[in-house]
Design an enzyme around this catalytic site. Structure first.
Site, mmCIF file in Angstrom:
data_model
loop_
_atom_site.group_PDB
_atom_site.id
_atom_site.type_symbol
_atom_site.label_atom_id
_atom_site.label_comp_id
_atom_site.label_asym_id
_atom_site.label_seq_id
_atom_site.Cartn_x
_atom_site.Cartn_y
_atom_site.Cartn_z
ATOM 1 N N GLU A 1 68.177 30.321 48.007
ATOM 2 C CA GLU A 1 68.692 31.566 47.412
ATOM 3 C C GLU A 1 69.802 31.288 46.407
ATOM 4 O O GLU A 1 70.253 32.168 45.697
ATOM 5 C CB GLU A 1 69.208 32.508 48.504
ATOM 6 C CG GLU A 1 68.110 33.080 49.365
ATOM 7 C CD GLU A 1 66.990 33.727 48.542
ATOM 8 O OE1 GLU A 1 67.287 34.666 47.785
ATOM 9 O OE2 GLU A 1 65.841 33.285 48.656
ATOM 10 N N PRO B 1 68.803 30.955 37.000
ATOM 11 C CA PRO B 1 68.397 32.151 36.234
ATOM 12 C C PRO B 1 69.589 32.985 35.791
ATOM 13 O O PRO B 1 69.443 33.876 34.959
ATOM 14 C CB PRO B 1 67.503 32.920 37.214
ATOM 15 C CG PRO B 1 67.785 32.362 38.555
ATOM 16 C CD PRO B 1 68.288 30.970 38.371
ATOM 17 N N ASP C 1 59.829 22.305 13.286
ATOM 18 C CA ASP C 1 59.427 23.100 14.441
ATOM 19 C C ASP C 1 59.836 24.553 14.301
ATOM 20 O O ASP C 1 60.767 24.879 13.592
ATOM 21 C CB ASP C 1 60.160 22.602 15.706
ATOM 22 C CG ASP C 1 59.638 21.290 16.180
ATOM 23 O OD1 ASP C 1 58.514 20.935 15.827
ATOM 24 O OD2 ASP C 1 60.379 20.616 16.908
ATOM 25 N N ARG D 1 62.933 14.848 22.528
ATOM 26 C CA ARG D 1 62.224 14.820 21.242
ATOM 27 C C ARG D 1 63.174 14.898 20.058
ATOM 28 O O ARG D 1 62.762 14.656 18.925
ATOM 29 C CB ARG D 1 61.156 15.913 21.209
ATOM 30 C CG ARG D 1 61.671 17.309 21.348
ATOM 31 C CD ARG D 1 60.551 18.272 21.730
ATOM 32 N NE ARG D 1 59.500 18.323 20.744
ATOM 33 C CZ ARG D 1 59.623 18.896 19.553
ATOM 34 N NH1 ARG D 1 60.770 19.469 19.217
ATOM 35 N NH2 ARG D 1 58.628 18.894 18.710
HETATM 36 N N1 ADE Z 1 66.013 28.256 38.623
HETATM 37 C C1 ADE Z 1 65.336 29.344 39.039
HETATM 38 N N2 ADE Z 1 64.979 30.112 38.008
HETATM 39 C C2 ADE Z 1 65.451 29.498 36.888
HETATM 40 C C3 ADE Z 1 65.407 29.808 35.512
HETATM 41 N N3 ADE Z 1 64.808 30.908 35.053
HETATM 42 N N4 ADE Z 1 65.988 28.966 34.660
HETATM 43 C C4 ADE Z 1 66.620 27.858 35.101
HETATM 44 N N5 ADE Z 1 66.697 27.519 36.388
HETATM 45 C C5 ADE Z 1 66.115 28.325 37.283
#
Ligand code: ADE
Length: 280
Positions: free
Chosen positions: A117, A90, A170, A155
């Site tokens: 974590e 993230p 797309d 794709r």
């Molecule tokens: N792992 C945990 N959350 C994630 C996200 N939003 N994008 C990619 N990998 C992740």
């Protein structure tokens, strides 16, 4: 292209890789996918790949050594093809279609799925992967992100999508002449009337140029209403007139897209080059 996935949940990928577009891409030889279990590289008999964080705090942290060894082992399986290493996290760069297009052109990707974590920062520094997030929310691991990425690049491999599902049309692949990425236009199929709702007349007109103009105007309008952020710095951010059939309004000209347009054939039923579905 070759994709290697490093995960502690290899089974998650079994159904995914056997279905739909990724499966087609693999069957056609446009993609090969190799899933590796990070636990196979654990240096202890309990196959433990995580430990408590230094400094305290909740959760566990994935250890350097199993991840590093897993990457090296996977890379050595075909050292002739250099891999772009990608960590799904993230905290990474938000995945966009231009990035997907770039990744799809690489000969090999090494996708690293984190868990718990996080991952010990030192192995990230050592491997220096491209860090990718699939959105501003937290998943319990990188596996779903890896699947999103695999689907998006699969794709785009040559020959994987048929003509009728061309990726060039797309959302995010079509651009206005000033370079703004546009959302897709609405689509319709048979029957012509459903639940009191009619297909727009223009799509039944057989006038391909008018249909193209209408679709471009729809793309712009949808993008303006739903995703104005995509039109920042574009004159298209301001409302454009929607063209009716057989007109050639300026908005449609501004919106001429940069996608390639393959010739379509019209059976006179407005379903260009497609087999009519049942019940039409
Ligand atoms: N792992 C945990 N959350 C994630 C996200 N939003 N994008 C990619 N990998 C992740």
């Amino acid at each position: 292209m070759r994709i290697d996935v490093l995960t502690i949940f290899p089974d998650l990928f079994t159904g995914f890789l056997a279905t739909s577009i990724p499966a087609n891409a693999i069957e056609q030889g446009a993609l090969s996918c190799h899933v590796h279990d990070i636990r196979a590289h654990a240096a202890n008999k309990h196959r433990k790949v995580d430990d408590r964080p230094f400094g305290g705090g909740p959760g566990m942290v994935m250890m350097c050594q199993p991840i590093f060894d897993a990457v090296k082992a996977a890379e050595s399986q075909d050292s002739s093809v250099p891999a772009v290493r990608v960590l799904l996290t993230p905290q990474g760069e938000r995945l966009t279609q231009p990035r997907v297009e770039w990744l799809a052109q690489q000969p090999r990707l090494m996708l690293l799925c984190g868990h718990y974590e996080g991952i010990d920062e030192r192995v990230i520094e050592e491997l220096s992967p491209l860090e990718i997030s699939i959105g501003d929310y937290v998943l319990s691991g990188g596996e779903l992100g890896a699947m999103v990425l695999i689907d998006a690049v699969a794709r785009l491999q040559p020959g994987v999508l048929g003509h009728e599902e061309s990726a060039a049309e797309d959302s995010f692949s079509v651009r206005s002449t000033d370079g703004a990425h546009l959302l897709d236009c609405p689509h319709y199929t048979r029957p012509r009337e459903w639940n009191g709702r009619e297909v727009p007349d223009i799509l039944l007109s057989g006038d391909h140029a008018a249909v193209d103009r209408w679709r471009d105007a729809q793309r712009i309008e949808r993008t303006r209403v739903r995703r104005p952020d995509l039109l920042r710095n574009s004159p298209l951010a301001h409302p454009q007139p929607l063209p009716a059939a057989n007109t050639n309004k300026p908005a449609a000209q501004v919106a001429r897209a940069t996608r390639s347009t393959a010739p379509s054939h019209d059976d006179g039923d407005g379903l260009h080059g497609q087999t009519a579905p049942e019940g039409a």
